[in-house]
Design a protein around this motif. Structure first.
Motif, PDB file in Angstrom:
ATOM      1  N   TYR A  98      21.122 -58.559 -22.282  1.00 19.61           N
ATOM      2  CA  TYR A  98      20.952 -59.086 -23.635  1.00 19.61           C
ATOM      3  C   TYR A  98      20.012 -58.191 -24.431  1.00 19.61           C
ATOM      4  O   TYR A  98      18.851 -57.984 -24.050  1.00 19.61           O
ATOM      5  CB  TYR A  98      20.404 -60.506 -23.562  1.00 19.61           C
ATOM      6  CG  TYR A  98      20.016 -61.084 -24.908  1.00 19.61           C
ATOM      7  CD1 TYR A  98      20.905 -61.080 -25.975  1.00 19.61           C
ATOM      8  CD2 TYR A  98      18.751 -61.638 -25.100  1.00 19.61           C
ATOM      9  CE1 TYR A  98      20.549 -61.616 -27.212  1.00 19.61           C
ATOM     10  CE2 TYR A  98      18.382 -62.166 -26.326  1.00 19.61           C
ATOM     11  CZ  TYR A  98      19.276 -62.149 -27.383  1.00 19.61           C
ATOM     12  OH  TYR A  98      18.923 -62.672 -28.606  1.00 19.61           O
ATOM     13  N   VAL A  99      20.529 -57.660 -25.558  1.00 15.46           N
ATOM     14  CA  VAL A  99      19.731 -56.834 -26.474  1.00 15.46           C
ATOM     15  C   VAL A  99      19.541 -57.640 -27.753  1.00 15.46           C
ATOM     16  O   VAL A  99      20.486 -57.801 -28.544  1.00 15.46           O
ATOM     17  CB  VAL A  99      20.431 -55.486 -26.785  1.00 15.46           C
ATOM     18  CG1 VAL A  99      19.542 -54.633 -27.688  1.00 15.46           C
ATOM     19  CG2 VAL A  99      20.784 -54.751 -25.503  1.00 15.46           C
ATOM     20  N   ASN A 104      12.824 -53.493 -35.940  1.00 14.50           N
ATOM     21  CA  ASN A 104      12.578 -52.078 -35.642  1.00 14.50           C
ATOM     22  C   ASN A 104      13.013 -51.787 -34.210  1.00 14.50           C
ATOM     23  O   ASN A 104      12.609 -52.514 -33.285  1.00 14.50           O
ATOM     24  CB  ASN A 104      11.091 -51.764 -35.819  1.00 14.50           C
ATOM     25  CG  ASN A 104      10.813 -50.263 -35.779  1.00 14.50           C
ATOM     26  OD1 ASN A 104      11.508 -49.509 -35.097  1.00 14.50           O
ATOM     27  ND2 ASN A 104       9.803 -49.837 -36.507  1.00 14.50           N
ATOM     28  N   PRO A 105      13.856 -50.765 -33.978  1.00 16.14           N
ATOM     29  CA  PRO A 105      14.302 -50.464 -32.603  1.00 16.14           C
ATOM     30  C   PRO A 105      13.160 -50.266 -31.616  1.00 16.14           C
ATOM     31  O   PRO A 105      13.337 -50.464 -30.409  1.00 16.14           O
ATOM     32  CB  PRO A 105      15.113 -49.167 -32.781  1.00 16.14           C
ATOM     33  CG  PRO A 105      15.589 -49.212 -34.188  1.00 16.14           C
ATOM     34  CD  PRO A 105      14.489 -49.870 -34.973  1.00 16.14           C
ATOM     35  N   LYS A 106      11.975 -49.888 -32.085  1.00 16.54           N
ATOM     36  CA  LYS A 106      10.835 -49.680 -31.190  1.00 16.54           C
ATOM     37  C   LYS A 106      10.444 -50.976 -30.483  1.00 16.54           C
ATOM     38  O   LYS A 106       9.848 -50.945 -29.401  1.00 16.54           O
ATOM     39  CB  LYS A 106       9.643 -49.142 -31.975  1.00 16.54           C
ATOM     40  CG  LYS A 106       9.843 -47.727 -32.513  1.00 16.54           C
ATOM     41  CD  LYS A 106       8.612 -47.247 -33.249  1.00 16.54           C
ATOM     42  CE  LYS A 106       8.810 -45.820 -33.775  1.00 16.54           C
ATOM     43  NZ  LYS A 106       7.611 -45.319 -34.507  1.00 16.54           N
ATOM     44  N   GLU A 107      10.788 -52.117 -31.106  1.00 17.37           N
ATOM     45  CA  GLU A 107      10.444 -53.406 -30.497  1.00 17.37           C
ATOM     46  C   GLU A 107      11.277 -53.702 -29.259  1.00 17.37           C
ATOM     47  O   GLU A 107      10.968 -54.629 -28.495  1.00 17.37           O
ATOM     48  CB  GLU A 107      10.634 -54.521 -31.528  1.00 17.37           C
ATOM     49  CG  GLU A 107       9.737 -54.385 -32.749  1.00 17.37           C
ATOM     50  CD  GLU A 107      10.003 -55.474 -33.776  1.00 17.37           C
ATOM     51  OE1 GLU A 107      10.619 -56.503 -33.408  1.00 17.37           O
ATOM     52  OE2 GLU A 107       9.614 -55.308 -34.948  1.00 17.37           O
ATOM     53  N   LEU A 108      12.333 -52.918 -29.045  1.00 18.38           N
ATOM     54  CA  LEU A 108      13.182 -53.142 -27.865  1.00 18.38           C
ATOM     55  C   LEU A 108      12.533 -52.692 -26.570  1.00 18.38           C
ATOM     56  O   LEU A 108      13.063 -52.962 -25.482  1.00 18.38           O
ATOM     57  CB  LEU A 108      14.524 -52.402 -28.042  1.00 18.38           C
ATOM     58  CG  LEU A 108      15.466 -52.943 -29.113  1.00 18.38           C
ATOM     59  CD1 LEU A 108      16.696 -52.050 -29.230  1.00 18.38           C
ATOM     60  CD2 LEU A 108      15.885 -54.376 -28.798  1.00 18.38           C
ATOM     61  N   VAL A 109      11.410 -52.006 -26.675  1.00 21.94           N
ATOM     62  CA  VAL A 109      10.727 -51.512 -25.471  1.00 21.94           C
ATOM     63  C   VAL A 109      10.460 -52.650 -24.490  1.00 21.94           C
ATOM     64  O   VAL A 109      10.625 -52.495 -23.271  1.00 21.94           O
ATOM     65  CB  VAL A 109       9.399 -50.811 -25.863  1.00 21.94           C
ATOM     66  CG1 VAL A 109       8.601 -50.481 -24.620  1.00 21.94           C
ATOM     67  CG2 VAL A 109       9.686 -49.555 -26.664  1.00 21.94           C
ATOM     68  N   ILE A 132      17.821 -47.236 -21.735  1.00 23.51           N
ATOM     69  CA  ILE A 132      17.051 -47.731 -22.882  1.00 23.51           C
ATOM     70  C   ILE A 132      16.021 -46.701 -23.325  1.00 23.51           C
ATOM     71  O   ILE A 132      15.863 -46.419 -24.519  1.00 23.51           O
ATOM     72  CB  ILE A 132      16.371 -49.071 -22.527  1.00 23.51           C
ATOM     73  CG1 ILE A 132      17.425 -50.130 -22.203  1.00 23.51           C
ATOM     74  CG2 ILE A 132      15.480 -49.540 -23.669  1.00 23.51           C
ATOM     75  CD1 ILE A 132      16.848 -51.422 -21.654  1.00 23.51           C
ATOM     76  N   ASP A 133      15.321 -46.114 -22.365  1.00 26.66           N
ATOM     77  CA  ASP A 133      14.303 -45.105 -22.683  1.00 26.66           C
ATOM     78  C   ASP A 133      14.907 -43.911 -23.412  1.00 26.66           C
ATOM     79  O   ASP A 133      14.332 -43.412 -24.392  1.00 26.66           O
ATOM     80  CB  ASP A 133      13.607 -44.637 -21.406  1.00 26.66           C
ATOM     81  CG  ASP A 133      12.775 -45.738 -20.762  1.00 26.66           C
ATOM     82  OD1 ASP A 133      12.523 -46.753 -21.445  1.00 26.66           O
ATOM     83  OD2 ASP A 133      12.395 -45.584 -19.591  1.00 26.66           O
TER      84      ASP A 133
END
Length: 436
Positions: A98-99, A104-109, A132-133
């Motif tokens: 689940y994504v 902001n894409p940076k919050e996906l870390v 992901i990285d």
């Protein structure tokens, strides 16, 4: 000396004529090979299964980065509502990746989730995190004005070429192979000591409980009886090992003849490859690599010292096993005394693998290869790396010197305990027996 030789002969013949000894002598190599093939088969058995992983990517950033492989298939369920995707994945898929939707894409870390009732493997989790990285790193590079494609093309995969000062070709992972080779012999010593030491202890307990020992002691000194049992079982163990060595040499020679290689001459491997079928080239290449490693490892020296350290280590520990057998009335009572004997052997294995591979001539490895209770294992791991002669001599002197001292103490316990019945001894009582 004549009485001692009779006891040795009696113990040796009784052991080698035992059906279990004969069966295990010839069956053990087959069991070892069979177990190796079984482990390889079980390891590869699940590789044909394909995992189905569902993906619910609310921002559409990562779903295209997860590529199908031979053992993993990704299915996009992003068009479904999240709850329906969860219900579908719980019934039909291994799990759901689940994504969530973020500003902001940076919050996906720290926001991506893998939802499953079963815990995923470390390899699988690492693979997901790597994808992901990479994606988030590429986004950061774009924001900073760098072209991630050019950066990827600029990366270089180097390979270190190993050679010796003499100009000869070096080998990668040689230290690991040496430690494994020496460790295999060290592990064999540990197993031989435990197995044949227990044989000595059981023999003493059986004769003690059946009261045969009272008849034997009337004509034989306790020290002679103890040494006879130790030496007789040692000879049986060495005979068994020599049979295994012969079987191993026959297998190696047979494999060399089949694949056209000579373990003593790796230079002929290239010529031999021209004389074998095309589908055997992989096997021949493997044999050639094995031959190169074979030349770098002192096999004969290691085998020779294996026999020496086996004799010394076995005599040292078997005298303690004999003393324990004389002190107790059953194997159940012996358990409290066995742990202090096994612990140094286990310590030798762990110290050897964790220190010798990094620094075979360091202080820790050197000291433990001198301590008599761990030297039969640790020193064998160091020998493939080359050990100074004075260290080998000192280690053997300490080992056999300690054996003589331990035999002297063990014989005192053996002398008293062999005729003691009906009472479980304590460590305090064993200490008293040493004073008699």
């Amino acid at each position: 000396m004549g009485v001692l030789s009779l006891i040795i002969k009696r113990e040796f013949i009784a052991k080698v004529r035992n059906k279990s000894f004969i069966v295990m002598t010839f069956l053990s190599p087959l069991l070892f090979v069979g177990m190796s093939f079984l482990i390889a088969f079980l390891t590869n058995m699940n590789k044909g299964e394909v995992k189905k992983i569902a993906i619910h990517d609310e921002i559409g950033l990562l779903k295209s980065d997860f590529k199908n492989t031979t053992d993993t298939k990704y299915v996009d369920l992003s068009q479904m509502p999240l709850q329906l995707a969860k219900d579908t994945a719980s019934k039909n898929y291994e799990g759901l990746l689940y994504v969530p939707k973020v500003g902001n894409p940076k919050e996906l870390v720290n926001s991506v989730q893998y939802i499953s009732d079963e815990s995923p493997s470390l390899e699988f989790v690492s693979g997901i995190e790597k994808v992901i990285d990479n994606q988030l790193t590429n986004n950061n590079l774009k924001e900073l004005g760098f072209d991630s494609t050019k950066i990827e093309k600029a990366k270089v995969a180097s390979e270190l070429h190993i050679t010796k000062f003499s100009g000869e070709e070096g080998l990668k992972f040689l230290n690991e192979v040496k430690v494994f080779f020496g460790g295999a012999f060290g592990y064999l010593i540990m197993m031989f000591i435990i197995i044949y030491g227990n044989f000595v202890m059981r023999s003493v307990i059986e004769e003690k409980t059946s009261r045969i020992i009272e008849v034997i002691i009337s004509s034989v000194k306790p020290f002679q009886l103890m040494m006879g049992k130790i030496i007789g079982n040692a000879m049986a163990g060495i005979l068994q090992f020599m049979i295994w060595v012969i079987i191993g040499l026959v297998v190696i020679i047979g494999a060399s003849m089949i694949f056209g290689t000579n373990p003593a001459d790796a230079s002929t491997a290239a010529q031999a490859m021209n004389n074998i079928p095309e589908n055997a080239n992989v096997v021949a290449s493997l044999m050639q690599k094995i031959n190169l490693y074979y030349q770098e490892i002192p096999v004969l020296l290691t085998v020779s010292f294996f026999l020496i350290y086996f004799i010394g280590g076995y005599f040292l520990y078997s005298s303690l096993y004999a003393a324990i057998g004389a002190a107790v009335d059953s194997e159940t009572d012996s358990q409290q005394f066995l742990l202090p004997i096994i612990m140094p052997l286990m310590l030798g294995i762990y110290v050897g693998f964790f220190t010798v591979i990094n620094d075979p001539h360091g202080t820790v490895a050197t000291v433990f290869s001198m301590i008599p209770f761990t030297s039969p294992i640790v020193m064998l791991m160091r020998i493939p790396f080359g050990v100074p002669v004075w260290q080998l001599i000192l280690s053997l002197v300490l080992l056999f010197g300690t054996f003589l001292g331990v035999v002297w103490f063990a014989s005192k316990i053996y002398r008293v305990g062999i005729l003691m019945y009906g009472k479980k001894p304590t460590w305090k009582e064993l200490y008293k027996w040493l004073k008699y």
